[in-house]
Design an enzyme around this catalytic site. Sequence first.
Site, short mmCIF file in Angstrom:
data_model
loop_
_atom_site.label_atom_id
_atom_site.label_comp_id
_atom_site.label_asym_id
_atom_site.label_seq_id
_atom_site.Cartn_x
_atom_site.Cartn_y
_atom_site.Cartn_z
N LYS A 53 25.75 46.64 48.67
CA LYS A 53 27.16 46.33 48.95
C LYS A 53 27.44 44.84 48.65
CE LYS A 53 27.59 50.08 52.26
NZ LYS A 53 27.38 50.58 53.63
N GLN A 97 26.95 48.08 59.47
CA GLN A 97 26.14 49.20 58.97
C GLN A 97 25.64 50.05 60.14
OE1 GLN A 97 25.81 49.86 55.70
NE2 GLN A 97 24.51 51.65 56.05
N ASP A 120 35.73 50.41 56.62
CA ASP A 120 34.98 51.67 56.75
C ASP A 120 35.91 52.83 57.14
OD1 ASP A 120 32.28 52.09 56.25
OD2 ASP A 120 31.64 50.96 58.02
N1 GUN Z 1 25.70 54.37 57.34
C1 GUN Z 1 25.69 55.43 56.49
N2 GUN Z 1 26.87 55.53 55.85
C2 GUN Z 1 27.63 54.51 56.30
C3 GUN Z 1 28.95 54.08 55.99
O1 GUN Z 1 29.69 54.67 55.19
N3 GUN Z 1 29.37 52.97 56.65
C4 GUN Z 1 28.61 52.34 57.57
N4 GUN Z 1 29.13 51.29 58.19
N5 GUN Z 1 27.38 52.70 57.87
C5 GUN Z 1 26.90 53.80 57.22
#
Ligand code: GUN
Length: 278
Positions: A53, A97, A120
């Site tokens: 990311k 995350q 998100d």
């Molecule tokens: N962990 C797995 N997928 C995601 C996601 O789309 N966003 C976040 N913040 N954590 C994740």
Amino acid sequence: MTAQIINGRAIRDEILAGLKQDIEELKQQGVQPGLAVVLVGDDPASKQYVGMKAKKSKEIGMYSEVHTLPSTTSQDELLALIDKLNNAHNVHGILVQLPLPAHIEEKAVIDAIRVEKDVDGFHPVSVGNMMIGDDCLLPCTPAGIIELIKRTGTDIAGKHAVVVGRSNIVGKPVALLLLRENATVSVCHSKTANMKEITRQADILVVAAGRPGLIPGDYVKPGAVVIDVGTPVGDVQYEEAAAVAGAITPVPGGVGPMTIAMLMSNTVKAARQMLANG
Ligand code: GUN
């Protein structure tokens, strides 16, 4: 029939190229979209996602900051960081995350993120806005799935879309987004009876069960668009399903790359909205 393979990486790259230009234009107006990613602990898969990311955001000219905190971080310490990021003028998107260590309450953390920076799309207000069809930041994986389906040339309206899985991150929101696109939507889950009868009716089949190989080829309607959200191993038996489907996503290289593209798109959108609202 040999299915069209939906190339998520190529579509991601196209979207990122467009965003790079958008970011250049925003910079000329004095705003550089910024994304803050927070990682608590040292789960290897999470570390890899966070690294990706940050890398992609920098590649397209975004401001990026990564906060890596030890697994012993307290909930209050994490909430204090979120408060700081909520008020940081150079940060337009905040992503924490998941999963978080067991001693931290996920809901308290998600609720603390300013809705305008909720790239998100997990905040209850974002979820509510999505539910009633208001403009909002949409959750990345579900939004990416809709984009992939559209790019096969499929008109979603009037199609029977079947979603396998009902998680808050993928199953439930993608069902809502498909409904918003005027599909007729069925949701299957672990308690569903005769799942094969239902999936075989699907013009669009989205599988987000987190169960490797759950869906064999004979669960797929000939010509269907099949989206496999399973990771790192697909939930769909790829070779069998590809022999029946009209279009199918591979794993890896299907849905995964789209999640990042949508995250970047949400961050640019958040920056644009903050610029417009002063
Ligand atoms: N962990 C797995 N997928 C995601 C996601 O789309 N966003 C976040 N913040 N954590 C994740």
